[in-house]
Design an enzyme around this catalytic site. Structure first.
Site, short mmCIF file in Angstrom:
data_model
loop_
_atom_site.label_atom_id
_atom_site.label_comp_id
_atom_site.label_asym_id
_atom_site.label_seq_id
_atom_site.Cartn_x
_atom_site.Cartn_y
_atom_site.Cartn_z
N ARG A 139 0.73 -1.17 -0.05
CA ARG A 139 -0.03 0.07 0.11
C ARG A 139 0.80 1.39 -0.05
O ARG A 139 0.32 2.25 -0.10
CB ARG A 139 -0.94 0.17 1.32
CG ARG A 139 -2.26 0.11 1.06
CD ARG A 139 -2.88 0.06 2.50
NE ARG A 139 -4.46 0.43 2.46
CZ ARG A 139 -5.22 -0.38 2.44
NH1 ARG A 139 -4.98 -1.79 2.18
NH2 ARG A 139 -6.58 -0.13 2.46
N ARG A 148 -21.95 -0.60 2.67
CA ARG A 148 -21.59 -1.99 2.94
C ARG A 148 -21.94 -2.25 4.43
O ARG A 148 -21.99 -1.52 5.41
CB ARG A 148 -20.15 -1.73 2.95
CG ARG A 148 -19.45 -3.14 3.44
CD ARG A 148 -17.92 -3.42 3.07
NE ARG A 148 -17.04 -1.87 3.66
CZ ARG A 148 -15.76 -2.00 3.16
NH1 ARG A 148 -15.23 -2.87 2.31
NH2 ARG A 148 -15.18 -1.11 3.71
N ARG A 183 -18.58 -1.14 9.21
CA ARG A 183 -17.27 -1.18 9.61
C ARG A 183 -16.95 0.38 10.33
O ARG A 183 -17.76 1.32 9.70
CB ARG A 183 -16.25 -1.19 8.39
CG ARG A 183 -15.57 -2.64 8.60
CD ARG A 183 -14.76 -2.95 7.39
NE ARG A 183 -13.92 -2.18 6.85
CZ ARG A 183 -12.96 -2.35 5.80
NH1 ARG A 183 -13.31 -3.49 5.14
NH2 ARG A 183 -12.35 -1.42 5.51
#
Ligand code: AP5
Length: 217
Positions: free
Chosen positions: A88, A127, A161
């Site tokens: 990343r 989500r 989340r």
């Protein structure tokens, strides 16, 4: 098959990653999932990672590097793997190259998924994840059959989340643009990078990915 999947938050790395590991029968090495498991277990790494992740920032390279190196030393990953969310940063990519050299193996492809930022925001706010088995849903395109109940394990705990709050999503996008996007220039000269349009139906994107992967692996 040894694959790397990169892309901004919500681009579909986890969704496509799941299909790829089933197709190629390789282990899914997803650093975000590994870190969340450490947070749940309240390990030393989990305690250090939680504060950083909840703000949308990156966990320090050396901690991630060690976690991935340990995983790639396991026999299960010797015949292949899918790295999702790692590397990343450019230093992580350099670290990965060293790990692979020691293992005497090479990557087959690096898949970079791309989607417009407005779409990413819509995907992430919709989500939901099953707190028990980890199955991922999207309230708009992929809701569970019975609202609020996991199709896979029947649990009634479909949670958002912690880092999917709008302000944290914005920070994650900025972190991606600043620290992860430079990986594209890093990997382009290798000839292994495939930049794929991640907008459209999940199955269509999966076929786009399969189409660029080397045959016979
Ligand atoms: P991580 O868990 O890797 O999160 P992320 O990169 O922000 O990516 P997401 O999991 O949010 O999205 P995704 O691309 O997997 O999309 P998904 O398939 O779920 O990392 C979390 C944190 O951990 C980081 O912020 C950092 O702090 C830390 N971390 C992790 N790795 C690190 C590293 N290497 N170094 C340092 N720190 C690290 O899809 C999203 C939603 O969209 C779902 O609801 C899905 O159903 C839906 N969807 C998927 N595909 C489609 C489609 N084609 N059309 C419509 N909806 C779709």
């Amino acid at each position: 098959m040894r694959l790397v999947l990169i892309g901004p938050p919500g681009v579909g790395k986890g969704t496509q990653g799941q299909r790829l590991i089933e197709h190629f029968k390789i282990p899914h090495v997803a650093t975000g999932d590994m870190l969340r498991a450490h947070v749940r277990e309240a390990s030393d790494l989990g305690k250090r990672a939680q504060a950083v992740m909840s703000k949308g920032n990156l966990v320090p390279d050396e901690l991630i590097q060690e976690m991935v190196a340990t995983r790639l030393r396991e026999p299960a990953t010797h015949e292949g793997f899918l790295l999702d969310g790692f590397p990343r940063t450019v230093p992580q990519a350099v670290g990965l190259a060293i790990i692979l050299e020691r293992m005497d193996v090479q990557l087959d492809a690096i898949i970079a998924l791309e989607v417009r930022q407005e779409i990413l925001l819509t995907r992430l706010t919709a989500r939901r994840t099953c707190a028990h088995c980890g199955t991922v849903y999207n309230l708009v395109i992929q809701p569970p059959k019975i609202m609020g109940k996991c199709d896979n394990c029947g649990s009634g705990e479909l949670v958002q989340r912690e880092d999917d709050q709008p302000e944290t999503i914005n920070e994650r996008m900025e972190v991606y643009n600043r620290q992860t996007a430079p990986l594209l220039s890093y990997y382009r000269p290798t000839g292994l990078l495939h930049e794929i349009d991640g907008d459209g139906p999940v199955e269509v994107i999966f076929q786009r990915i399969l189409a660029v992967l080397p045959a016979g692996k």
